[in-house]
Design an enzyme around this catalytic site. Sequence first.
Site, mmCIF file in Angstrom:
data_model
loop_
_atom_site.group_PDB
_atom_site.id
_atom_site.type_symbol
_atom_site.label_atom_id
_atom_site.label_comp_id
_atom_site.label_asym_id
_atom_site.label_seq_id
_atom_site.Cartn_x
_atom_site.Cartn_y
_atom_site.Cartn_z
ATOM 1 N N LYS A 59 0.829 -1.220 0.000
ATOM 2 C CA LYS A 59 0.000 0.000 0.000
ATOM 3 C C LYS A 59 0.854 1.256 0.000
ATOM 4 O O LYS A 59 0.518 2.245 -0.638
ATOM 5 C CB LYS A 59 -0.911 0.034 1.242
ATOM 6 C CG LYS A 59 -1.963 -1.038 1.258
ATOM 7 C CD LYS A 59 -2.810 -0.981 2.521
ATOM 8 C CE LYS A 59 -2.062 -1.301 3.779
ATOM 9 N NZ LYS A 59 -1.543 -2.662 3.885
ATOM 10 N N GLN B 177 -2.649 -2.110 7.627
ATOM 11 C CA GLN B 177 -3.100 -3.509 7.734
ATOM 12 C C GLN B 177 -3.897 -3.948 6.491
ATOM 13 O O GLN B 177 -3.689 -3.389 5.428
ATOM 14 C CB GLN B 177 -3.903 -3.730 9.024
ATOM 15 C CG GLN B 177 -3.068 -3.613 10.288
ATOM 16 C CD GLN B 177 -2.761 -2.185 10.704
ATOM 17 O OE1 GLN B 177 -3.623 -1.321 10.665
ATOM 18 N NE2 GLN B 177 -1.539 -1.923 11.093
ATOM 19 N N GLY C 92 3.684 -0.616 9.023
ATOM 20 C CA GLY C 92 5.011 -0.210 8.588
ATOM 21 C C GLY C 92 5.022 -0.182 7.077
ATOM 22 O O GLY C 92 4.749 -1.186 6.433
ATOM 23 N N HIS C 93 5.242 0.977 6.528
ATOM 24 C CA HIS C 93 5.320 1.084 5.082
ATOM 25 C C HIS C 93 6.769 1.302 4.668
ATOM 26 O O HIS C 93 7.453 2.159 5.218
ATOM 27 C CB HIS C 93 4.476 2.261 4.576
ATOM 28 C CG HIS C 93 3.004 2.000 4.646
ATOM 29 N ND1 HIS C 93 2.067 2.988 4.717
ATOM 30 C CD2 HIS C 93 2.325 0.851 4.655
ATOM 31 C CE1 HIS C 93 0.866 2.455 4.769
ATOM 32 N NE2 HIS C 93 0.995 1.152 4.733
HETATM 33 P P1 IMP Z 1 -1.682 -5.825 16.470
HETATM 34 O O1 IMP Z 1 -2.265 -4.984 15.403
HETATM 35 O O2 IMP Z 1 -0.299 -5.432 16.891
HETATM 36 O O3 IMP Z 1 -2.614 -5.989 17.653
HETATM 37 O O4 IMP Z 1 -1.499 -7.308 15.873
HETATM 38 C C1 IMP Z 1 -2.619 -8.134 15.574
HETATM 39 C C2 IMP Z 1 -2.348 -8.985 14.333
HETATM 40 O O5 IMP Z 1 -2.299 -8.137 13.185
HETATM 41 C C3 IMP Z 1 -1.028 -9.740 14.359
HETATM 42 O O6 IMP Z 1 -1.189 -10.954 13.664
HETATM 43 C C4 IMP Z 1 -0.098 -8.813 13.579
HETATM 44 O O7 IMP Z 1 0.981 -9.497 13.022
HETATM 45 C C5 IMP Z 1 -1.053 -8.287 12.522
HETATM 46 N N1 IMP Z 1 -0.659 -6.975 11.986
HETATM 47 C C6 IMP Z 1 -0.825 -5.780 12.575
HETATM 48 N N2 IMP Z 1 -0.361 -4.789 11.775
HETATM 49 C C7 IMP Z 1 0.073 -5.380 10.653
HETATM 50 C C8 IMP Z 1 0.629 -4.881 9.432
HETATM 51 O O8 IMP Z 1 0.816 -3.676 9.224
HETATM 52 N N3 IMP Z 1 0.942 -5.823 8.495
HETATM 53 C C9 IMP Z 1 0.718 -7.148 8.678
HETATM 54 N N4 IMP Z 1 0.207 -7.651 9.796
HETATM 55 C C10 IMP Z 1 -0.119 -6.785 10.782
#
Ligand code: IMP
Length: 404
Positions: A16, A213, A40-41
């Site tokens: 993205k 996400q 993280g981009h």
């Molecule tokens: P949280 O958002 O840190 O609570 O993580 C919840 C789930 O979403 C976990 O499986 C993370 O690895 C996943 N996740 C959160 N942000 C990202 C992202 O930017 N890319 C990929 N996976 C994400």
Amino acid sequence: MPGIAIIGAQWGDEGKGKVVDSLASQSDFVVRYSGGANAGHTVVVDSEVFKVHHLPVGVLHDGPVSVLGGGMVIDPWTFRDELENFKKRRDPGEIYIAQEAHIVLPHNKKNDEGGGFVGTTGRGIGPCYSDKARRVGIRFGDLSSDAVLRERLGRLIEAKPNSTAAVGWTSVDIAFDALTDVREYINPLVKDTGAMVRQGLKEGKKVLFEGGQGTMLDLSYGTYPYLTSSHPTIGGVLVGAGVSHKALNGVYGIVKAFTSRVGHGPFITEILDDDMALRLRGTGSNQWDEYGTTTGRPRRVGWLDLVQLKYACDINGFDGLVVTKLDVLSGLEQVKVCTSYKKGQPVYQDMPGWGNLKGIEKRSALPKEVLAYLELIETYTEIPVTMFSTGPKRSETFGEVSWG
Ligand code: IMP
């Protein structure tokens, strides 16, 4: 009202950032609408690699105003570090934080340590959204008034005495003092950004809504409970930016030519063969290999899942798809695409692979095998592929979206 939303169509990390980067120079505002430092981009500008977590990708361009929207949860200390480090490399331009955005506090981070059964990024995201839903969170707008901040901190400490005490916040005075230095830094950046963006839209300004996400991590419509705590899907844009549905002229889904997922949870097309998984993931020697931008964790990788993608198209109402990372599949003899599920297992269609895509600048110049791949995606989802990318650089994303 020219607004465009960029939404992850899989489990995040679809590229993205690169797509937002390619559109940001045409935008007046770039607004992030959900999540926080879990995102993280990675964007490559003239071979220089930029990794942003809180900051909207608009900071990489001179024109747009960058907004961290009201649907976000922001850690003010890491935000300050990220912005100050970024300023050493380039001028981010105007940047604002929504008064409604919630502050990720020390006890939120402590409660997220270890990642739990979900395998979170450990950035305090879920616990902060929980405080928000429990109505004991602290918002960025609360920082401007001593009296309001004290009242909110009092309510938080009363509701959560154990977790706040665990980080030393045993009284309102202690908590209030702990926020002092960061308040001074943050206060000038806090605004009613929803009103600002709505006014911009009325004036015909172009607004790019930047997702974090992906659809399958959506708290309601993803693979519950293995997902994040916000709404990366289309509904999250409106709630997270403070705009109405009339703000959206186009909604674009970003889809990687294969699939990846970080953290635990179902992943039907996951490649379990170590060699093939490594082939798609890469060794980590390139910035764009499949390792978490935020955590460095190796991502789980798998084949493209059209059943899942069709679901994402239906949930979000995409006007077009952007297919990224086609180059990563270059050199494979055969590429698999999941077209249905049978007893919980993927049913694959085998497609012939393709060679090097370097130097290709338009769709018609793509090898016939790639064209067949894109056409299969379009036929299955009934959504056109309007852009594609053949590499990590700005100059390797082609096609366009319509601002309407
Ligand atoms: P949280 O958002 O840190 O609570 O993580 C919840 C789930 O979403 C976990 O499986 C993370 O690895 C996943 N996740 C959160 N942000 C990202 C992202 O930017 N890319 C990929 N996976 C994400």
